[in-house]
Enzyme design. Sequence first.
Site: not given
Length: 486
Positions: A180, A233-234, A237-238, A255, A288, A383
């Site tokens: 995705k 990602g963020s 969301t994780a 990650e 990142c 971040e």
Amino acid sequence: MPDNIVVGGVSVDTRHWIGGRRVASSETFTDVSPIDGGTIGEISRGTALEAAAAVAAAKAAFPAWAATSRAERARILHAIADGVEKRIEELSIVETTDNGALLRSHRRGVIPRVAHNFRFFADWLLKLEHEDFETRGHTNHVSWDPAGPSVLITPWNAPLMLATWKVAPALAAGNTVVLKPAEWSPLTASLLADIAAEAGLPAGVLNVVQGYGSEIGDALTSHPDVRRISFTGSVPTAKRIAESAAGHLTPLSLELGGKSPLLVFADADLDLAVDLAVEQYDNAGQVCLAATRFLVEESVAEEFTRRFVEKAATLTQGDPRDETTDIGPNIHPRQLEKIDAFVQRALAAGARAVIGGHRKDTQYYAPTLLTDVAQDSEIVQEEVFGPVLTLQTFSTEEEAVRLANDTRFGLAATLATGDAERAERVTEQLVAGTVWVNCFFVRDLQAPFGGSRHSGVGREGGTWSFDFYCDVKNTVTAPNGWKNHG
């Protein structure tokens, strides 16, 4: 809606790739180029139905792919790498148009790295082994069994390179994949599906579903037939992905974000330290691993800042397709708004912009360095993911380590010093998945990669990737247990 769009002379299919064929959705989403804000095209917008179909295709293809010999899997991965290398120019043009990173970087480093990802894991697969060992005369044999369908959710800042960092080891391990891609940069994932099919990858082994994570993410990550999930990602969301995966105890590799420090000691080569510092503007700060927090020893802080400002002034910001450009646009107007909001709040709280501190236009943010920032301030702790750096000073080694570790993240750290003993002392104390000493962004695929604290869960790279994408099994055999059928 046309099934194909033309991007820089390259034809890209806008439909999903499921079970070895193209599948269109009834609705679309608009893909916009960060270079000028113009519409690239309308992309099939996946729903739970396409997500379920992709997982079903991956499940159906899994037994045969898992049973495929290591040598044959490796051969196909090398064939995919060959296909990438034949299309480096096309992939580079499409990627730059889609995510705004420098065309010269894509041509010379990023897209060739895509091919290397496949070659490395193909070769590592062929030498993957653990020596048998004895326990009271019994033999222990370690093996790596394919785990099953894997959902891979990838970011927009290095779309194809980071996607294949996951796809290559998952396929090498014998897993089937549902990829995705990020909705802000979906195009090269579609091209990868074409390349993989041309290389002879069986139908259903790689599937690509496009769309919004908020609409199809849960359908993928909560699916009972999914046996591995890898996400970059963020942190927010994780957390949602982890909650979704918990119902079936699906193993995760995450990650996530970073707020990495660059520690500059007075004994460092200041020219080198400044070069490392300016390098943090790479990809418009959308990296990142970027060392966005400069921690500089007080006695050299003024000189470091002066040299940094001079060096940063030589950078050219503009169209990423131009060979002379050093910093391109940010990915999306929403990201630009987020970056500017961070900076304006910091300025309102008393920070000072040594350089930058403002938008240049609707696509570009001026390279920024902020000083007079408090350790507990938002700009130091959160971040930003843009060309925004902060500078703080320290007086002792102990203070430097304390400031470096004083965030919720732990992805990476960079250290500039001329003292080998100090480097060893400090690196042992830094909370980070990767530490660079007098260098930056030197990456080897056989090394472990991941973050500590809120920067991630797990490690990938080399054997660590196979440990994640496989069910690692130990078989213990008793001595002299065989009947003689002779």
